[in-house]
Write an enzyme that holds these catalytic residues in place. Structure first.
Site, PDB file in Angstrom:
ATOM      1  N   HIS A 169      10.524 -10.287  40.652  1.00  0.00           N
ATOM      2  CA  HIS A 169       9.913 -11.182  40.670  1.00  0.00           C
ATOM      3  C   HIS A 169      10.467 -11.365  39.154  1.00  0.00           C
ATOM      4  O   HIS A 169      10.125 -11.592  37.838  1.00  0.00           O
ATOM      5  CB  HIS A 169       8.139 -11.432  40.117  1.00  0.00           C
ATOM      6  CG  HIS A 169       7.919 -12.568  39.850  1.00  0.00           C
ATOM      7  ND1 HIS A 169       8.030 -13.458  40.667  1.00  0.00           N
ATOM      8  CD2 HIS A 169       6.712 -12.838  39.603  1.00  0.00           C
ATOM      9  CE1 HIS A 169       7.741 -14.729  40.317  1.00  0.00           C
ATOM     10  NE2 HIS A 169       6.905 -14.512  39.300  1.00  0.00           N
ATOM     11  N   ASN A 199      10.608 -19.940  37.006  1.00  0.00           N
ATOM     12  CA  ASN A 199       9.457 -18.946  37.854  1.00  0.00           C
ATOM     13  C   ASN A 199       8.564 -19.933  38.775  1.00  0.00           C
ATOM     14  O   ASN A 199       8.670 -20.623  39.213  1.00  0.00           O
ATOM     15  CB  ASN A 199       8.245 -18.073  36.619  1.00  0.00           C
ATOM     16  CG  ASN A 199       7.476 -17.318  37.597  1.00  0.00           C
ATOM     17  OD1 ASN A 199       7.344 -17.569  39.381  1.00  0.00           O
ATOM     18  ND2 ASN A 199       6.421 -17.588  37.010  1.00  0.00           N
ATOM     19  N   CYS A 235       2.272 -15.103  42.792  1.00  0.00           N
ATOM     20  CA  CYS A 235       3.698 -14.826  42.578  1.00  0.00           C
ATOM     21  C   CYS A 235       3.969 -13.481  43.096  1.00  0.00           C
ATOM     22  O   CYS A 235       5.307 -13.301  43.114  1.00  0.00           O
ATOM     23  CB  CYS A 235       4.101 -14.467  41.172  1.00  0.00           C
ATOM     24  SG  CYS A 235       3.966 -16.323  40.012  1.00  0.00           S
TER      25      CYS A 235
HETATM   26  O1  UT7 Z   1       4.741 -14.385  37.813  1.00  0.00           O
HETATM   27  C1  UT7 Z   1       3.159 -14.916  37.626  1.00  0.00           C
HETATM   28  C2  UT7 Z   1       2.678 -13.968  36.409  1.00  0.00           C
HETATM   29  N1  UT7 Z   1       3.438 -14.828  35.506  1.00  0.00           N
HETATM   30  C3  UT7 Z   1       3.818 -13.872  34.067  1.00  0.00           C
HETATM   31  O2  UT7 Z   1       3.857 -13.014  34.177  1.00  0.00           O
HETATM   32  C4  UT7 Z   1       3.933 -15.011  33.262  1.00  0.00           C
HETATM   33  C5  UT7 Z   1       3.237 -13.632  31.828  1.00  0.00           C
HETATM   34  N2  UT7 Z   1       3.593 -14.540  30.368  1.00  0.00           N
HETATM   35  C6  UT7 Z   1       4.266 -14.840  29.498  1.00  0.00           C
HETATM   36  O3  UT7 Z   1       5.241 -14.664  30.183  1.00  0.00           O
HETATM   37  C7  UT7 Z   1       4.103 -14.973  27.512  1.00  0.00           C
HETATM   38  O4  UT7 Z   1       2.954 -14.972  27.782  1.00  0.00           O
HETATM   39  C8  UT7 Z   1       4.316 -16.712  27.503  1.00  0.00           C
HETATM   40  C9  UT7 Z   1       5.498 -17.213  27.955  1.00  0.00           C
HETATM   41  C10 UT7 Z   1       3.208 -17.392  28.896  1.00  0.00           C
HETATM   42  C11 UT7 Z   1       3.813 -16.907  26.420  1.00  0.00           C
HETATM   43  O5  UT7 Z   1       4.240 -16.306  25.411  1.00  0.00           O
HETATM   44  P1  UT7 Z   1       3.671 -15.228  24.916  1.00  0.00           P
HETATM   45  O6  UT7 Z   1       4.948 -14.659  23.801  1.00  0.00           O
HETATM   46  O7  UT7 Z   1       3.005 -14.655  24.943  1.00  0.00           O
HETATM   47  O8  UT7 Z   1       3.160 -17.022  23.483  1.00  0.00           O
HETATM   48  P2  UT7 Z   1       1.729 -16.540  22.810  1.00  0.00           P
HETATM   49  O9  UT7 Z   1       0.944 -17.691  24.733  1.00  0.00           O
HETATM   50  O10 UT7 Z   1       1.457 -15.427  22.250  1.00  0.00           O
HETATM   51  O11 UT7 Z   1       2.233 -18.468  21.834  1.00  0.00           O
HETATM   52  C12 UT7 Z   1       2.961 -18.211  21.180  1.00  0.00           C
HETATM   53  C13 UT7 Z   1       2.646 -19.159  20.122  1.00  0.00           C
HETATM   54  C14 UT7 Z   1       1.527 -19.867  20.532  1.00  0.00           C
HETATM   55  O12 UT7 Z   1       1.000 -20.533  19.012  1.00  0.00           O
HETATM   56  P3  UT7 Z   1       0.604 -19.699  17.537  1.00  0.00           P
HETATM   57  O13 UT7 Z   1      -1.281 -19.890  18.532  1.00  0.00           O
HETATM   58  O14 UT7 Z   1       1.412 -18.687  17.485  1.00  0.00           O
HETATM   59  O15 UT7 Z   1      -0.023 -20.824  17.170  1.00  0.00           O
HETATM   60  C15 UT7 Z   1       1.118 -21.229  21.178  1.00  0.00           C
HETATM   61  O16 UT7 Z   1       0.798 -22.443  20.831  1.00  0.00           O
HETATM   62  O17 UT7 Z   1       3.804 -20.225  20.631  1.00  0.00           O
HETATM   63  C16 UT7 Z   1       2.943 -21.495  21.113  1.00  0.00           C
HETATM   64  N3  UT7 Z   1       3.191 -22.404  22.974  1.00  0.00           N
HETATM   65  C17 UT7 Z   1       4.730 -22.418  22.210  1.00  0.00           C
HETATM   66  N4  UT7 Z   1       4.436 -23.131  21.550  1.00  0.00           N
HETATM   67  C18 UT7 Z   1       6.243 -23.839  21.989  1.00  0.00           C
HETATM   68  C19 UT7 Z   1       2.712 -22.018  23.839  1.00  0.00           C
HETATM   69  N5  UT7 Z   1       3.377 -22.400  24.207  1.00  0.00           N
HETATM   70  C20 UT7 Z   1       4.272 -22.992  24.069  1.00  0.00           C
HETATM   71  C21 UT7 Z   1       5.554 -24.256  23.998  1.00  0.00           C
HETATM   72  N6  UT7 Z   1       6.860 -24.205  23.074  1.00  0.00           N
HETATM   73  N7  UT7 Z   1       6.799 -24.507  25.416  1.00  0.00           N
END
Ligand code: UT7
Length: 325
Positions: free
Chosen positions: A252, A282, A115
């Site tokens: 980005h 992204n 990225c």
């Molecule tokens: O470009 C390269 C760099 N990449 C990035 O910058 C990405 C950085 N990370 C992020 O943007 C975020 O961490 C994400 C958008 C990927 C995830 O957001 P988050 O607020 O960190 O969520 P999380 O991973 O802590 O997940 C929270 C909950 C989980 O459920 P439980 O364990 O709390 O029950 C996940 O299973 O959300 C769930 N979850 C989803 N629910 C619905 C994860 N993906 C999804 C989804 N739809 N697509």
């Protein structure tokens, strides 16, 4: 004493025709429009058609940038393509683009920093132009991340999209101050201790397959804001500029929450931030040149504006570039 600067002569972008909305994704994975919008700001992404490759997107963005610059393609002697989704393992996809543009001189190669790729490619081209090795560069970010996504993994497949963007850089003599046009400073960083937090589980030497993207999203998120703001501060310090001097922050586009938090930490007003993550998702190395093209085409970024670029991604890699449009 004058100094050589890499001045942006033109910009271009290309997005595949097909738009996939969050609602469409809910038909195949357990997710919701509400979750994706709240957690990322993404509403839709573009996905390349069957037979439409990274090189095809890159060629269209490059042609648009050359037309926008109003130059003869033959005046380009350097092509640097940032991509993590090349058409083939080799040759470099940059060479495919070079051939399609009818350029048979100079050099063309790919840069791989996921990225952060566009910042790494821009810095590479800028240093070659400043050294006098080349005179005019095409810097492209082009990706088809849809090809390396695990479409059953809701934690990653909702985040990415396909696209390409490009700029033409011209080596020009400038007075040698922060009022110059062109790239004023670039700052690149990598730290392989984080290599397993965002990676692709395949490759020619390991599995002989392309593999799929794997990410510990929360871990990446945890590091993103600090890393991004560090390299932006490096750019301020190197040029004697401050957040108040910035006309546009073109980040980005991974996650609106990361972008908002970074801008807030640096006291950059939200009105100065170019956001495309809602419409593009992204697009990895393509996201910055795509966002530049959107904001330049709609009249926001104008000649003379001070523009800060930043990115962070797999590796981890991260970096910033400060330029005057
Ligand atoms: O470009 C390269 C760099 N990449 C990035 O910058 C990405 C950085 N990370 C992020 O943007 C975020 O961490 C994400 C958008 C990927 C995830 O957001 P988050 O607020 O960190 O969520 P999380 O991973 O802590 O997940 C929270 C909950 C989980 O459920 P439980 O364990 O709390 O029950 C996940 O299973 O959300 C769930 N979850 C989803 N629910 C619905 C994860 N993906 C999804 C989804 N739809 N697509």
């Amino acid at each position: 004493m004058t100094t050589t600067r890499s001045v942006v002569l033109g910009y271009g972008a290309y997005l595949p025709e097909r738009i996939v909305t969050n609602a469409e994704l809910t038909k195949t994975v357990d997710t919701s429009d509400e979750w994706i919008v709240q957690r990322t700001g993404i509403r839709q992404r573009h996905i390349a058609a069957d037979g439409e490759y990274t090189s095809h997107l890159g060629i269209k963005a490059a042609q648009a940038a050359i037309a926008n610059a109003g130059i003869d393609a033959q005046s380009i002697d350097l092509i640097v393509l940032a991509t993590s989704t090349p058409d083939n393992t080799f040759p470099a996809t940059a060479v495919q683009i070079q051939e399609a543009l009818g350029i048979h001189h100079g050099a063309a190669f790919d840069v791989q920093a996921v990225c952060s790729g566009f910042i790494f490619a821009l810095a590479t081209a800028d240093n070659f132009l400043k050294s006098g090795a080349f005179k005019r560069a095409l810097v492209i970010g082009a990706e088809t991340f849809s090809r390396i996504l695990d479409w059953n993994d809701r934690t990653t497949c909702v985040l990415f999209g396909d696209g390409a963007g490009a700029v033409v850089l011209d080596a020009q003599q400038q007075p040698g101050s922060s009022a110059d046009r062109g790239v004023l400073t670039t700052h690149l960083r990598s730290d392989g201790r984080h290599k397993d937090k965002l990676f692709v589980d395949g490759g020619p030497s390991t599995t002989q397959t392309a593999g799929h993207l794997r990410m510990e999203g929360r871990e990446v998120f945890k590091h993103a804001v600090g890393m991004i703001t560090d390299v932006i501060v490096d750019a301020f310090n190197a040029t004697g500029t401050t957040a108040d001097d910035i006309d546009w922050l073109v980040p980005h586009q991974a996650n609106k929450r990361i972008i908002d938090a970074s801008a807030k930490k640096l006291h950059i007003a939200p009105e100065k931030v170019v956001l495309t993550v809602d419409e593009h998702g992204n697009t990895s190395a393509a996201s910055i040149p795509l966002a530049l093209a959107v904001a330049a085409a709609d009249g926001r970024i104008k000649k003379g504006d001070l523009v800060m670029l930043e990115a962070m991604g797999g590796g981890f890699t991260w970096g910033s570039a400060l330029l005057r449009w």
